[in-house]
Design an enzyme around this catalytic site. Structure first.
Site, mmCIF file in Angstrom:
data_model
loop_
_atom_site.group_PDB
_atom_site.id
_atom_site.type_symbol
_atom_site.label_atom_id
_atom_site.label_comp_id
_atom_site.label_asym_id
_atom_site.label_seq_id
_atom_site.Cartn_x
_atom_site.Cartn_y
_atom_site.Cartn_z
ATOM 1 N N TYR A 88 1.040 -1.278 0.067
ATOM 2 C CA TYR A 88 0.094 -0.058 0.485
ATOM 3 C C TYR A 88 0.870 1.424 -0.157
ATOM 4 O O TYR A 88 0.138 2.265 -0.579
ATOM 5 C CB TYR A 88 -1.119 0.028 1.274
ATOM 6 C CG TYR A 88 -1.539 0.823 1.002
ATOM 7 C CD1 TYR A 88 -2.823 0.841 -0.012
ATOM 8 C CD2 TYR A 88 -2.340 1.917 2.243
ATOM 9 C CE1 TYR A 88 -3.583 2.243 0.586
ATOM 10 C CE2 TYR A 88 -3.038 3.335 2.131
ATOM 11 C CZ TYR A 88 -3.888 3.717 0.904
ATOM 12 O OH TYR A 88 -4.577 4.317 1.770
ATOM 13 N N ARG A 97 -9.832 -0.460 10.547
ATOM 14 C CA ARG A 97 -9.205 0.402 10.920
ATOM 15 C C ARG A 97 -9.412 0.548 12.006
ATOM 16 O O ARG A 97 -10.542 0.221 12.978
ATOM 17 C CB ARG A 97 -9.507 1.712 10.045
ATOM 18 C CG ARG A 97 -9.583 1.445 8.739
ATOM 19 C CD ARG A 97 -9.356 2.542 7.363
ATOM 20 N NE ARG A 97 -10.219 2.412 7.089
ATOM 21 C CZ ARG A 97 -10.453 2.870 5.772
ATOM 22 N NH1 ARG A 97 -9.883 4.476 5.259
ATOM 23 N NH2 ARG A 97 -11.774 2.764 4.793
#
Length: 313
Positions: free
Chosen positions: A143, A184
């Site tokens: 990422y 998250r």
């Protein structure tokens, strides 16, 4: 305008599509639905100015559009680490295909990059001139480095082909439409608290993050796209309020009135110790843009969303 939003069925993309429609635009939502969800855009489908294209941007595409927002890429560690090669392909090949479309059509294109390009920063707060401290072979590199490579291509397409590129670096964003299994920290804490599960804090919880509510981020994206002056470099979009993870956990417990406890686990690899954006450049370039939703209010709105989502699940 006819505007393409890639990743338009995702958390951030669906909110952007909604606001673009509210502003009177025609919106083409492009998504492969690997992490995007139909329920995020179901209410938009009745709008005749909204269209969905099921497509993987790693494959070339063509469309009669006037501007492109590229939001396509899993953004939470759980999802982008599940298939790291596909994450890198989406970040790099996907960006390349969209840049080619923008070049052919001579249209502006906005890339949503990330604060993860700063890695575990040696500079605090993080300003756009900081080059970062990223582990190029770690578990998060698919990422982090994918987004860094995409930024490189965006600026090379500007220099070599004259493409009107815009790059924003988003810091932690939260709000309604986040997935229950998003992974998250805010969604994790809220779901755990509402389900009476112990909240998982990694390390001692003293690492810091800055959390920006979705409405403020979408406003920043739209202002960036519609800024008439060329923007020569990347721009941070985030909320400069800085909180430890332990502070966040306690806020969630307080607002939800949960009896969950906090449990501590070892830090994952390459977890940044500090995150806080310097947003002076955004304020200067984007007509005084700054976040308006405070964390307590944003958390309350997001908790109400998850209460409804869990009741339906």
């Amino acid at each position: 305008m006819n505007i393409m939003v890639t990743g338009g069925a995702g958390f951030l993309g669906s909110h952007l599509c909604e606001q673009l429609l509210a502003a009177g635009h025609h919106v083409l939502c492009v998504d492969d639905f690997s992490t995007g969800r139909e329920e995020n855009v179901i209410t938009l489908r009745s709008n005749h100015r909204f269209q969905v294209l099921h497509h993987d941007i790693c494959l070339p595409l063509n469309a009669d559009v006037d501007a492109i927002y590229n939001l396509a890429c899993p953004a939470s560690p759980v999802h982008y680490q599940a298939d790291p090669i596909q994450t890198m392909r989406t970040s790099v090949l996907g960006a390349l295909n969209l840049l080619e479309l923008a070049r052919r059509r001579s249209i502006p294109i906005l890339q949503t990059s990330t604060s993860e390009v700063y890695g575990d920063p040696a500079v605090h707060p993080q300003m756009e001139s900081y080059w970062g401290n990223v582990n190029p072979i770690g578990l998060r590199a698919c990422y982090d480095e994918g987004k860094r490579c995409a930024e490189t291509m965006f600026f090379d397409y500007r220099r070599q082909h004259g493409v009107n590129t815009k790059v924003v670096r988003l810091f932690n964003t939260y709000g309604p439409h986040m997935r229950i299994d998003d992974g998250r920290v805010i969604s994790n804490f809220i779901v755990q608290a509402l389900q009476g599960i112990d909240l998982t804090v990694y390390g001692a919880g003293q690492q810091t993050r800055s959390f920006c509510y979705i409405d403020d981020v979408v406003e920043g994206l739209m202002r960036t796209m519609h800024t008439p002056e060329p923007i020569s470099g990347p721009v941070n979009l985030g909320n400069p309020g800085e909180f430890t993870i332990l502070e966040l956990a306690n806020k969630v417990l307080e607002i939800t009135h949960s009896e969950s406890k906090i449990v501590y686990k070892p830090l994952p690899s390459d977890d940044p110790r500090q995150r806080r954006p310097d947003i002076e450049l955004a304020a200067k370039l984007l007509n005084g843009w700054k976040p308006r939703v405070e964390l307590d209010e944003g958390l309350s709105r997001t908790i109400r969303y998850f209460q409804q989502a869990l009741a339906l699940s």
